[in-house]
Design an enzyme around this catalytic site. Sequence first.
Site, PDB file in Angstrom:
ATOM      1  N   ASN A  37       0.859  -1.195   0.000  1.00 53.04           N
ATOM      2  CA  ASN A  37       0.000   0.000   0.000  1.00 53.04           C
ATOM      3  C   ASN A  37       0.887   1.234   0.000  1.00 53.04           C
ATOM      4  OD1 ASN A  37      -1.840   2.025   0.482  1.00 53.04           O
ATOM      5  ND2 ASN A  37      -2.276   1.411   2.599  1.00 53.04           N
ATOM      6  N   TRP A  38       0.960   1.890  -1.161  1.00 52.54           N
ATOM      7  CA  TRP A  38       1.868   3.049  -1.287  1.00 52.54           C
ATOM      8  C   TRP A  38       1.274   4.327  -0.704  1.00 52.54           C
ATOM      9  CZ3 TRP A  38       3.474   2.051  -7.105  1.00 52.54           C
ATOM     10  CH2 TRP A  38       4.265   0.898  -7.148  1.00 52.54           C
ATOM     11  N   LYS A  39       0.026   4.289  -0.301  1.00 50.41           N
ATOM     12  CA  LYS A  39      -0.653   5.465   0.276  1.00 50.41           C
ATOM     13  C   LYS A  39      -0.438   6.683  -0.643  1.00 50.41           C
ATOM     14  CE  LYS A  39       0.119   3.413   4.752  1.00 50.41           C
ATOM     15  NZ  LYS A  39       0.031   3.550   6.170  1.00 50.41           N
ATOM     16  N   HIS A  51      -9.606   0.676   5.321  1.00 47.17           N
ATOM     17  CA  HIS A  51      -8.267   0.917   5.887  1.00 47.17           C
ATOM     18  C   HIS A  51      -8.408   1.883   7.063  1.00 47.17           C
ATOM     19  CE1 HIS A  51      -4.161   2.316   6.368  1.00 47.17           C
ATOM     20  NE2 HIS A  51      -3.785   1.212   5.761  1.00 47.17           N
ATOM     21  N   GLU A  58      -6.816   4.357   8.024  1.00 49.31           N
ATOM     22  CA  GLU A  58      -6.700   5.796   7.711  1.00 49.31           C
ATOM     23  C   GLU A  58      -8.004   6.323   7.109  1.00 49.31           C
ATOM     24  OE1 GLU A  58      -3.019   5.456   5.528  1.00 49.31           O
ATOM     25  OE2 GLU A  58      -2.054   4.909   7.429  1.00 49.31           O
ATOM     26  N   GLU A  79      -5.232  -5.282  10.812  1.00 49.25           N
ATOM     27  CA  GLU A  79      -4.231  -4.241  10.977  1.00 49.25           C
ATOM     28  C   GLU A  79      -4.480  -3.498  12.287  1.00 49.25           C
ATOM     29  OE1 GLU A  79      -2.355  -2.990   7.080  1.00 49.25           O
ATOM     30  OE2 GLU A  79      -4.191  -1.849   7.213  1.00 49.25           O
ATOM     31  N   GLY A 128       2.462   2.114  10.705  1.00 50.35           N
ATOM     32  CA  GLY A 128       3.376   3.245  10.521  1.00 50.35           C
ATOM     33  C   GLY A 128       4.088   3.670  11.795  1.00 50.35           C
ATOM     34  N   SER A 167       3.555  -2.346  10.316  1.00 52.31           N
ATOM     35  CA  SER A 167       5.020  -2.320  10.432  1.00 52.31           C
ATOM     36  C   SER A 167       5.675  -3.662  10.103  1.00 52.31           C
ATOM     37  CB  SER A 167       5.439  -1.826  11.824  1.00 52.31           C
ATOM     38  OG  SER A 167       4.967  -0.507  12.026  1.00 52.31           O
ATOM     39  N   GLY A 190       2.813  -1.227   4.310  1.00 52.75           N
ATOM     40  CA  GLY A 190       2.801   0.202   3.995  1.00 52.75           C
ATOM     41  C   GLY A 190       4.212   0.683   3.706  1.00 52.75           C
ATOM     42  N   GLY A 191       4.847   1.294   4.709  1.00 53.18           N
ATOM     43  CA  GLY A 191       6.163   1.921   4.535  1.00 53.18           C
ATOM     44  C   GLY A 191       7.181   1.058   3.805  1.00 53.18           C
TER      45      GLY A 191
HETATM   46  C1  PEP Z   1      -0.767  -0.018   6.099  1.00 54.74           C
HETATM   47  O1  PEP Z   1      -0.840   1.137   5.783  1.00 54.74           O
HETATM   48  O2  PEP Z   1      -1.676  -0.785   5.773  1.00 54.74           O
HETATM   49  C2  PEP Z   1       0.389  -0.462   6.890  1.00 54.74           C
HETATM   50  C3  PEP Z   1       0.360  -1.668   7.400  1.00 54.74           C
HETATM   51  O3  PEP Z   1       1.434   0.415   7.030  1.00 54.74           O
HETATM   52  P1  PEP Z   1       2.874   0.115   7.685  1.00 54.74           P
HETATM   53  O4  PEP Z   1       3.390  -1.164   7.083  1.00 54.74           O
HETATM   54  O5  PEP Z   1       3.722   1.289   7.304  1.00 54.74           O
HETATM   55  O6  PEP Z   1       2.667  -0.010   9.146  1.00 54.74           O
END
Ligand code: PEP
Length: 253
Positions: A11-13, A98, A100, A170, A176, A215, A236-237
Amino acid sequence: MEKRNKIVAGNWKMHGSRALVQSLVTAIKEGAASLSDQVDVILFPSFVHVPLVNQLLENSAVMMGAQTLDAHASGAFTGEISGPMLIDYGCRYVLVGHSERRHLFHEGLSVVAEKFKAALRVGLQPILCVGETLPQREQGLTENIIHEQLASVIEAVSIDAFQQAVIAYEPVWAIGTGLTATPDEAQTVHRLIRQQLADCHRDIANAVRILYGGSVKADNAKGLFAMPDIDGGLIGGASLEATGFLAICHAAV
Ligand code: PEP
């Protein structure tokens, strides 16, 4: 016991430029080619990069999804993107719920359920994200929160729809933040999710893929993916850097 192919989803957000997208996709496509029959790799670029990613992924087993969608098929909804538009540009999956979107954009249970339905209507596979916040975990509410987030979608679409869906657990406190649920903590919740589905339909529950997100990095992926009810990760990151993301994909084999 059902064999479930693992999924590693990036997920590049709201990150990336044309140049970054070009180099990331090229590297991921090449590095993931040998995994194509073992791991489903799915990239979730921002809307504006969807056509470019679609073009770059031509002749590749790597798939693409969108980060959200509007619940309507078309109409006067300035700034929104519909399911049919996403299908038209090669998306096969879409994230729904999600954290966010739930927290920053105030998408409640009924909005999430409507988006899930809209995805299924056009043949997009929704990846339904569920998870508790830190205060909720500290108050011992994790099970109730997950149960409610999942039940509201099951009620809206029926259990059969989960044959075409994926779930991502999640924990909001792990997204994040660099904090990760331990493999055992994550497994406990994944097991609860599968049990909730099994209470409605055992075979569908056994077949549905449940991803962990929060993470995930190259060095913790293997331990998480080794758990019996963890069928891959939503990243994500760490999905914004090809070498690390590919290491996570390899950890899923
Ligand atoms: C996400 O945004 O779904 C996520 C899991 O982010 P991260 O891996 O950065 O925690």
